[in-house]
Design a protein around this motif. Structure first.
Motif, short mmCIF file in Angstrom:
data_model
loop_
_atom_site.label_atom_id
_atom_site.label_comp_id
_atom_site.label_asym_id
_atom_site.label_seq_id
_atom_site.Cartn_x
_atom_site.Cartn_y
_atom_site.Cartn_z
N SER A 171 -1.47 0.44 19.82
CA SER A 171 -0.79 1.68 20.16
C SER A 171 0.13 1.42 21.35
CB SER A 171 -1.81 2.77 20.49
OG SER A 171 -1.15 3.97 20.86
N LEU A 172 1.42 1.49 21.10
CA LEU A 172 2.41 1.26 22.14
C LEU A 172 3.38 2.44 22.19
CD1 LEU A 172 3.10 -2.50 21.40
CD2 LEU A 172 1.82 -1.58 23.34
N ARG A 173 3.84 2.79 23.37
CA ARG A 173 4.64 4.01 23.54
C ARG A 173 6.14 3.73 23.70
NH1 ARG A 173 0.48 4.13 27.00
NH2 ARG A 173 1.85 3.74 28.79
N GLY A 174 6.49 2.81 24.58
CA GLY A 174 7.89 2.61 24.92
C GLY A 174 8.69 1.96 23.81
N PRO A 175 10.00 2.23 23.74
CA PRO A 175 10.82 1.65 22.68
C PRO A 175 10.90 0.13 22.73
CG PRO A 175 12.18 2.77 24.32
CD PRO A 175 10.77 3.14 24.61
N VAL A 176 10.95 -0.46 23.92
CA VAL A 176 10.99 -1.92 24.02
C VAL A 176 9.67 -2.51 23.56
CG1 VAL A 176 11.32 -3.89 25.55
CG2 VAL A 176 12.71 -1.83 25.86
N ALA A 177 8.57 -1.92 24.00
CA ALA A 177 7.24 -2.41 23.59
C ALA A 177 7.06 -2.32 22.08
CB ALA A 177 6.15 -1.62 24.31
N ARG A 178 7.49 -1.22 21.49
CA ARG A 178 7.35 -1.07 20.04
C ARG A 178 8.23 -2.08 19.30
NH1 ARG A 178 7.76 4.50 21.28
NH2 ARG A 178 9.85 4.57 20.35
N ARG A 179 9.40 -2.35 19.85
CA ARG A 179 10.28 -3.34 19.24
C ARG A 179 9.65 -4.73 19.31
NH1 ARG A 179 14.65 -2.33 22.08
NH2 ARG A 179 15.51 -0.89 20.56
N MET A 180 9.02 -5.05 20.40
CA MET A 180 8.32 -6.33 20.54
C MET A 180 7.23 -6.47 19.48
SD MET A 180 8.03 -6.13 24.71
CE MET A 180 6.73 -7.34 24.89
N LEU A 181 6.44 -5.42 19.33
CA LEU A 181 5.35 -5.45 18.35
C LEU A 181 5.88 -5.59 16.94
CD1 LEU A 181 2.40 -5.13 17.51
CD2 LEU A 181 2.71 -2.64 17.65
N GLN A 182 6.88 -4.82 16.59
CA GLN A 182 7.43 -4.87 15.23
C GLN A 182 7.99 -6.25 14.90
OE1 GLN A 182 10.24 -1.65 15.42
NE2 GLN A 182 8.65 -0.07 15.37
N ALA A 183 8.69 -6.86 15.85
CA ALA A 183 9.27 -8.18 15.61
C ALA A 183 8.18 -9.22 15.44
CB ALA A 183 10.20 -8.56 16.76
N CYS A 184 7.18 -9.19 16.30
CA CYS A 184 6.10 -10.19 16.22
C CYS A 184 5.25 -10.00 14.97
CB CYS A 184 5.25 -10.14 17.47
SG CYS A 184 6.11 -10.74 18.95
N ALA A 185 5.03 -8.76 14.58
CA ALA A 185 4.25 -8.51 13.36
C ALA A 185 5.00 -9.02 12.14
CB ALA A 185 3.96 -7.02 13.24
N ALA A 186 6.32 -8.80 12.10
CA ALA A 186 7.10 -9.27 10.97
C ALA A 186 7.12 -10.79 10.89
CB ALA A 186 8.53 -8.73 11.07
N ALA A 187 7.28 -11.45 12.04
CA ALA A 187 7.31 -12.91 12.05
C ALA A 187 5.94 -13.48 11.68
CB ALA A 187 7.75 -13.41 13.43
N ARG A 188 4.88 -12.91 12.22
CA ARG A 188 3.54 -13.41 11.94
C ARG A 188 3.17 -13.26 10.47
NH1 ARG A 188 -1.55 -11.10 11.43
NH2 ARG A 188 -3.28 -12.52 11.94
N SER A 189 3.52 -12.12 9.88
CA SER A 189 3.13 -11.89 8.49
C SER A 189 3.82 -12.86 7.54
CB SER A 189 3.47 -10.45 8.09
OG SER A 189 4.87 -10.23 8.09
N ALA A 190 4.97 -13.40 7.94
CA ALA A 190 5.70 -14.33 7.07
C ALA A 190 5.35 -15.79 7.35
CB ALA A 190 7.21 -14.13 7.25
N ALA A 191 4.81 -16.09 8.52
CA ALA A 191 4.55 -17.48 8.91
C ALA A 191 3.31 -18.02 8.20
CB ALA A 191 4.37 -17.58 10.42
N PRO A 192 3.26 -19.32 7.92
CA PRO A 192 2.09 -19.92 7.28
C PRO A 192 0.82 -19.69 8.10
CG PRO A 192 3.93 -21.47 7.30
CD PRO A 192 4.33 -20.31 8.17
N GLY A 193 -0.22 -19.19 7.46
CA GLY A 193 -1.49 -19.01 8.12
C GLY A 193 -1.58 -17.83 9.05
N ARG A 194 -0.55 -17.02 9.12
CA ARG A 194 -0.53 -15.85 10.01
C ARG A 194 -1.06 -16.22 11.40
NH1 ARG A 194 -1.22 -10.19 6.80
NH2 ARG A 194 0.22 -10.70 5.11
N PRO A 195 -0.30 -17.01 12.15
CA PRO A 195 -0.78 -17.59 13.41
C PRO A 195 -0.94 -16.55 14.52
CG PRO A 195 1.53 -18.07 13.12
CD PRO A 195 1.07 -17.44 11.85
N PHE A 196 -1.60 -16.98 15.58
CA PHE A 196 -1.79 -16.15 16.77
C PHE A 196 -0.45 -15.86 17.42
CE2 PHE A 196 -2.19 -15.62 21.31
CZ PHE A 196 -3.30 -14.80 21.48
N ILE A 197 -0.25 -14.61 17.77
CA ILE A 197 0.94 -14.21 18.52
C ILE A 197 0.65 -12.86 19.17
CG2 ILE A 197 2.08 -12.99 16.60
CD1 ILE A 197 4.76 -14.09 17.65
#
Length: 327
Positions: free
Chosen positions: A67-93
């Protein structure tokens, strides 16, 4: 601690607040550029406190619901979630992997207004672009921080350049590697990513650089917590030194990174990627619209060669955005 700004020239400002260090540059109608700079500066002055207020959540792994409130924080989460879901093995991030790109992207939005022809926000080497139709920006790349000597007053010898035009699906450029500001689990000297947004480029560069790895006694690692007290990586081992490796080992490491880059490209997370390690290079070029194929290649260190074209990274001359120049 307060935000500080220094005018570098008529087009550029240097803004600094704690760990955030930005150079903002814009061109166009002087009044429009001045208004954009002022609006971006006012927003810049609020970003750090906003992120600090959510820091415990931003340091948590991207799994399940955050649960994140600020627009920058939400953008960080969305970008990392998208990258992680596509990467082999869904690595730690954690969302912190995209903080520099997300901040740059937030500020770049203030330049998307009539009268501003192009602008770029360079946040410690991670770059967000704003380009009006028919405009472009050329980025100069420097591959290995080990070669950089701040005492050298002469011109920086770039390893290559590439051009981003308004018609390309690229508004973000980011670089990661084991020698950079952030800790890395891999051994890449640099991984440079072109992506749709700066936050996506930042998250993807982190994961691809982590993937450039191989088992070798010449690689020294320590728990991240021993390298940086407040690291979001905790006790995960990170690279602290890399001895000269056998060429075959370097190729294996780069091949692992390329596999990750290709997966991210297939998922639409990245546009193109350049990977460098101990004088060897590999490239995941932009998908050719004529055949729908992403062509890859490798080469020895390209030295001072350079080139640019609008479809993809330069012909075997792309390097690292660890230091960047614009024209």
């Amino acid at each position: 601690m307060t935000a500080r700004r220094t005018r570098l020239d008529d087009a550029r400002w240097h803004w600094q607040h704690g760990p955030i260090d930005v150079v903002a540059q814009a061109e166009g109608d002087p009044a429009a550029v001045a208004e954009a700079h002022e609006a971006a500066w006012q927003r810049f002055a609020t970003v750090l406190d906003e992120l600090v207020g959510e820091l415990p959540s931003l340091r948590r792994p991207v799994v399940g619901a955050l649960s994140l409130r600020g627009p920058v924080a939400r953008r960080m989460l969305q970008a990392c979630a998208a990258a992680r879901s596509a990467a082999p093995g869904r690595p730690f991030i954690t969302p912190m992997a995209a903080v520099a790109g997300a901040v740059a992207e937030e500020l770049a939005g203030f330049y998307q207004r009539p009268g501003v022809s192009r602008a770029w926000i360079n946040n410690g080497g991670d770059i967000a672009l704003c380009l009006a139709p028919d405009r472009s920006a050329r980025v100069g790349l420097f591959s290995d921080l080990a070669r950089f000597d701040p005492r050298d007053a002469g011109p920086l010898r770039l390893d290559g350049t590439f051009e981003v035009s308004a018609g390309m699906p690229v508004r973000g450029i980011a670089t990661s590697g084991w020698r950079g500001r952030s800790l890395s689990r891999g051994i890449a000297d640099s991984v440079t990513v072109l992506a749709r947004t700066a936050a996506l480029a930042d998250a993807a560069a982190t994961l691809i650089a982590n993937a450039v790895d191989v088992a070798d006694d010449g690689i020294a690692r320590l728990p991240a917590s021993q390298c940086k007290d407040d690291s979001d990586l905790g006790d995960i081992p990170v690279t602290v030194d890399v001895a000269p490796l056998a060429p075959a080992q370097v190729r294996r490491a780069l091949d692992a990174g390329v596999q990750c880059a290709q997966r991210l490209q297939a998922a639409g997370v990245v546009h193109a990627v350049a990977l460098a390690c101990q004088g060897q290079w590999h490239f995941v070029d932009a998908v050719d619209p004529r055949d729908g194929v992403a062509h890859t290649g490798s080469s020895a260190f390209p030295g001072a060669a350079s080139g640019a074209h609008n479809a993809n990274l330069p012909e075997r001359a792309a390097c690292s955005a660890a230091h960047s120049a614009f024209a």
